[in-house]
Scaffold this motif. Structure first.
Motif, PDB file in Angstrom:
ATOM      1  N   LYS A  75      -4.979   6.030  -3.549  1.00 13.33           N
ATOM      2  CA  LYS A  75      -3.849   5.100  -4.425  1.00 13.33           C
ATOM      3  C   LYS A  75      -3.294   3.953  -3.379  1.00 13.33           C
ATOM      4  CE  LYS A  75       0.038   7.839  -6.235  1.00 13.33           C
ATOM      5  NZ  LYS A  75       0.691   8.243  -7.328  1.00 13.33           N
ATOM      6  N   LYS A  76      -2.354   3.162  -4.253  1.00 12.84           N
ATOM      7  CA  LYS A  76      -1.442   2.874  -2.992  1.00 12.84           C
ATOM      8  C   LYS A  76      -0.258   3.156  -3.227  1.00 12.84           C
ATOM      9  CE  LYS A  76       0.119  -2.080  -2.205  1.00 12.84           C
ATOM     10  NZ  LYS A  76       0.203  -3.827  -2.653  1.00 12.84           N
ATOM     11  N   GLU A  97      -6.226  11.871  -3.164  1.00 11.02           N
ATOM     12  CA  GLU A  97      -5.162  11.174  -3.813  1.00 11.02           C
ATOM     13  C   GLU A  97      -5.204   9.785  -3.360  1.00 11.02           C
ATOM     14  OE1 GLU A  97      -2.143  11.015  -6.872  1.00 11.02           O
ATOM     15  OE2 GLU A  97      -2.416  12.937  -6.288  1.00 11.02           O
ATOM     16  N   ALA A 104      -7.324   1.014  -0.412  1.00 15.99           N
ATOM     17  CA  ALA A 104      -5.994   0.287  -1.663  1.00 15.99           C
ATOM     18  C   ALA A 104      -5.417  -0.416  -1.551  1.00 15.99           C
ATOM     19  CB  ALA A 104      -6.386   2.177  -1.779  1.00 15.99           C
TER      20      ALA A 104
END
Ligand code: NAD
Ligand code: FES
Length: 278
Positions: free
Chosen positions: A96-97, A94, A123
């Motif tokens: 993401k930021k 997963e 990211a």
């Protein structure tokens, strides 16, 4: 059939292979794995993807010789075709930021953590990477990890390179210093992943581990790779390989990893005898 386009021996027991596999290279995401077979009767070998290039259509894997099949794999060279090379399998990481994250690679687990580290940095995360191996020669992909991360820490068990000690010692120091760590990824031997979870737990941070369960079909049908996570049975090949490390039943996982140890030793002995006769 998938052609081997490059092979490198990095250490007595560690090899890297680049395979021409345009369709897999096009789809694969960090955290996913492939299953390869050397020949029609061969064992299925699951390997996490170390790198890939969508334009050039190749996938890189790294493996450590452990039994008969990986020994056979070391005998293959450029131009040889693998009987099968299937993937991408499993769920992607997963990405993401999050803010600040830590990625940890132990031994050949460094190769698996490489694409995850790179994607997390791309990211927009501050990615602190920690690599650990028994000795200097077993630290792999240092340059790639330097580029993929924001900060790179290296440890060796014997102190032959950089910091002496286990990855968990550096991890503890970083967690005390950095107040905003949002997530930790740990990939390597089961004992390292378990120890990482124990160190991180008091800080209340999630740890993602990638479980190298023994696999057969890789499609969720055979049950070989089953693990217990949060009291529920999961199949590493389709539900994982990444799981919340704090919820893994480590005792069961580590016991199940040992279930073919004696047979593997016997098989390797027979293979070595065959090679001596040739
Ligand atoms: P290793 O035993 O040399 O350990 C690598 C590093 O892990 C060590 O340098 C140390 O920093 C850390 N470590 C080891 N024991 C620890 C402990 N008790 N507490 C804290 N940290 C500890 O590893 P190796 O011989 O290179 O073997 C690699 C292992 O990783 C193999 O068992 C292989 O199956 C596994 N592996 C797992 C994955 C995965 O997806 N989980 C991927 C590749 C390899
Ligand atoms: Fe058979 Fe996962 S390898 S169920």
């Amino acid at each position: 059939m998938s052609k081997i386009i490059r092979v490198e021996k990095w250490h007595d027991v560690i090899y890297s292979m680049w395979i021409k596999a345009p369709q897999i290279a096009m789809k694969v995401q960090p955290g996913q794995f492939i299953i390869l077979m050397i020949d029609e009767k061969g064992e299925r070998i699951p390997l996490t993807v170390a790198d890939y290039n969508r334009e050039e259509g190749w996938v890189q894997v790294v493996f450590q010789t452990a039994g008969t099949s990986t020994m056979k794999l070391t005998q293959m060279s450029i131009g040889d075709e693998l009987f099968s090379f299937v993937g991408p399998l499993g769920k992607p990481s997963e990405i993401k930021k999050y803010g600040t994250v830590i990625t940890i690679g132990g031994g050949t687990g460094i190769a698996c953590v490489h694409p995850i580290t790179r994607a997390l940095k791309e990211a927009g995360n501050k990615v602190i990477a920690i690599l650990g191996a028994r000795t200097k020669e077993l630290i792999i992909m240092e340059e790639e990890m330097q580029e993929a991360s924001t900060e790179l820490n290296i440890t060796t068990d014997d102190g032959s390179y950089m910091r002496k000690g286990f990855v968990t010692e550096v991890l503890k120091e970083i967690l005390q210093r950095e107040k905003n760590v949002r997530k930790v990824w740990a990939i390597g031997p089961a004992i390292m992943m378990k120890a990482t979870c124990a160190v991180v737990k008091p800080f209340g941070i999630d740890v993602i581990v990638s479980l190298n369960a023994i696999m057969v079909d890789g499609t969720g049908m055979c049950g070989s790779c089953r693990v217990t996570v949060d009291g529920q049975t999961k199949h590493t090949c389709v539900d994982g390989p990444e799981f919340n490390g704090h919820l893994v039943d480590w005792r069961e996982f580590m016991n199940r990893l040992k279930r073919y140890t004696e047979l593997e030793k016997l098989s390797l002995k027979m293979y070595e005898k065959q090679c001596q006769r040739k």
